[in-house]
Design a protein around this motif. Structure first.
Motif, PDB file in Angstrom:
ATOM      1  N   ALA A 126      -8.206  -2.112   2.585  1.00  0.00           N
ATOM      2  CA  ALA A 126      -8.081  -2.503   1.183  1.00  0.00           C
ATOM      3  C   ALA A 126      -6.984  -1.704   0.491  1.00  0.00           C
ATOM      4  N   ALA A 127      -6.931  -0.405   0.779  1.00  0.00           N
ATOM      5  CA  ALA A 127      -5.887   0.434   0.173  1.00  0.00           C
ATOM      6  C   ALA A 127      -4.505   0.032   0.663  1.00  0.00           C
ATOM      7  N   GLU A 128      -4.395  -0.249   1.949  1.00  0.00           N
ATOM      8  CA  GLU A 128      -3.114  -0.655   2.526  1.00  0.00           C
ATOM      9  C   GLU A 128      -2.626  -1.962   1.906  1.00  0.00           C
ATOM     10  N   CYS A 129      -3.541  -2.916   1.714  1.00  0.00           N
ATOM     11  CA  CYS A 129      -3.160  -4.196   1.121  1.00  0.00           C
ATOM     12  C   CYS A 129      -2.702  -4.027  -0.328  1.00  0.00           C
ATOM     13  N   ASP A 130      -3.283  -3.047  -1.032  1.00  0.00           N
ATOM     14  CA  ASP A 130      -2.941  -2.821  -2.435  1.00  0.00           C
ATOM     15  C   ASP A 130      -1.799  -1.819  -2.623  1.00  0.00           C
ATOM     16  N   GLY A 131      -1.321  -1.264  -1.509  1.00  0.00           N
ATOM     17  CA  GLY A 131      -0.249  -0.275  -1.616  1.00  0.00           C
ATOM     18  C   GLY A 131      -0.724   1.079  -2.100  1.00  0.00           C
ATOM     19  N   ARG A 132      -2.007   1.385  -1.912  1.00  0.00           N
ATOM     20  CA  ARG A 132      -2.560   2.662  -2.346  1.00  0.00           C
ATOM     21  C   ARG A 132      -2.623   3.629  -1.166  1.00  0.00           C
ATOM     22  N   PRO A 133      -2.663   4.958  -1.414  1.00  0.00           N
ATOM     23  CA  PRO A 133      -2.795   5.930  -0.320  1.00  0.00           C
ATOM     24  C   PRO A 133      -4.162   5.826   0.344  1.00  0.00           C
ATOM     25  N   THR A 134      -4.221   6.208   1.606  1.00  0.00           N
ATOM     26  CA  THR A 134      -5.461   6.104   2.382  1.00  0.00           C
ATOM     27  C   THR A 134      -6.098   7.473   2.645  1.00  0.00           C
ATOM     28  N   ASP A 135      -5.623   8.501   1.960  1.00  0.00           N
ATOM     29  CA  ASP A 135      -6.055   9.866   2.261  1.00  0.00           C
ATOM     30  C   ASP A 135      -7.560  10.074   2.097  1.00  0.00           C
ATOM     31  N   ALA A 136      -8.161   9.445   1.085  1.00  0.00           N
ATOM     32  CA  ALA A 136      -9.566   9.715   0.779  1.00  0.00           C
ATOM     33  C   ALA A 136     -10.534   8.797   1.511  1.00  0.00           C
ATOM     34  N   CYS A 137     -10.021   7.903   2.337  1.00  0.00           N
ATOM     35  CA  CYS A 137     -10.890   6.895   2.953  1.00  0.00           C
ATOM     36  C   CYS A 137     -11.932   7.502   3.879  1.00  0.00           C
ATOM     37  N   GLU A 138     -11.550   8.487   4.664  1.00  0.00           N
ATOM     38  CA  GLU A 138     -12.485   9.057   5.627  1.00  0.00           C
ATOM     39  C   GLU A 138     -13.664   9.717   4.924  1.00  0.00           C
TER      40      GLU A 138
END
Length: 323
Positions: A93-105
């Motif tokens: 979802a973050a990748e599709c929106d162009g957002r960083p993925t740092d907090a996903c884990e």
């Protein structure tokens, strides 16, 4: 056909196919990283079924002496698999929106932990669902038969867990779970639908329950019931508006018979109401009322002796009926 049989046509065909991928990104996920797995989602559903119905689904021969070991082995597997897939969904979802993925884990760990802590409460609701199926079907011989053989119960089981993930705002994974149940049972329940206790879907095939549907306690549905949207309002650019109540509300102690179609976010089926088979509704029903359509007018005649004993004409063979 083996690849060697394509001969000189293989390289141009590969080039054309790859060119089609790169020309339109809508149906490919190349040069991007995060995506949940349908196969892993199916495995998560299987683990949930085994944890929910111990000794009936999955390992047999469980006893009070080994059950703790069994659950202690399954739960970490479920948590690890779920954490990984939730992380993939959050990062997607973050990748599709162009957002960083740092907090996903970190978010995935929290969501997966909160989800597994809800399993005992979900099981309590499912116990009532199993009982509702047994109480509502005179053909059922025992509760194990309900769990092993009834598609309605399978669809409800996966829905209740998918709904928990939906409530946690996990993207995509709840829908993959519900579509897995849809594939297995022919019952389509959106994970956003809110369903009360002691819910029963008898037979099940063709049932559709939309995202914003609300269903009370002690409700029974038969095959082919649709709880759907009446229309889809659009914005000034013609795009469908999302995030508003589009589907009906069904009260407590309601029965909806086969192929009933109930549409619209303002439509309310009151407590204790009964909606008959093949009824089409876009308006509310008051509590305790029954709604049905008139039966068709049938005309039946006995067979006539053929004019020629050796030959029956189509007119003499065809049934005479009026609807």
């Amino acid at each position: 056909m083996q690849p060697r049989h394509l001969g000189e046509s293989l390289a141009p065909l590969v080039e054309r196919l790859v060119r089609s991928y790169l020309a339109d990104r809508r149906t490919q996920y190349i040069d991007r990283e995060y995506l949940p797995s349908r196969a892993r989602t199916d495995q998560i559903c299987d683990l949930l079924l085994e944890l929910t119905y111990p000794g009936i689904i999955g390992r047999r021969g469980l006893t009070r002496h080994n059950i703790s070991y069994h659950v202690g082995e399954l739960l970490p597997r479920l948590w690890e698999m779920l954490t990984e897939e939730v992380q993939q969904c959050l990062c997607h979802a973050a990748e599709c929106d162009g957002r960083p993925t740092d907090a996903c884990e970190e978010r995935a760990v929290d969501m997966a932990t909160r989800f597994v802590e809800r399993i005992p409460d979900v099981r309590a609701m499912l116990n009532d669902d199993v009982q509702a199926h047994y109480d509502g079907d005179p053909a059922a011989t025992n509760l194990a038969e309900i769990i092993l053989a009834y598609p309605g119960l399978l669809a409800i089981t996966i829905h209740r867990y998918a709904h928990e993930l939906y409530q946690l705002n996990v993207p995509l994974l709840p829908r993959l779970m519900s579509e897995h149940a849809h594939y297995l049972t022919g019952i389509d329940i959106h994970p956003g639908a809110r369903i009360g206790r002691s819910f029963c879907i008898d037979h099940g095939s063709g049932v559709v329950i939309g995202e914003t549907t609300e269903i009370g306690d002690n409700v029974k549905l038969y095959q082919g019931v649709t709880l759907g949207a009446l229309s889809f309002p659009k914005d000034e650019r013609g795009r469908i508006l999302r995030g508003y109540k589009r589907h009906p509300t069904v009260g407590h102690n309601v029965t909806l018979y086969a192929n009933a179609i109930i549409l619209g976010g303002d439509t309310v089926i009151g407590d204790g109401a009964v909606v008959g088979g093949s009824v089409f509704l876009t308006k509310s029903v008051a509590p305790g009322h029954q709604v049905s359509i008139p039966p068709p007018l049938l005309r039946v005649r006995p067979p006539k002796p053929p004019s020629d004993p050796g030959r029956v004409t189509p007119e003499e063979f065809a049934a005479d009926y009026v609807i």
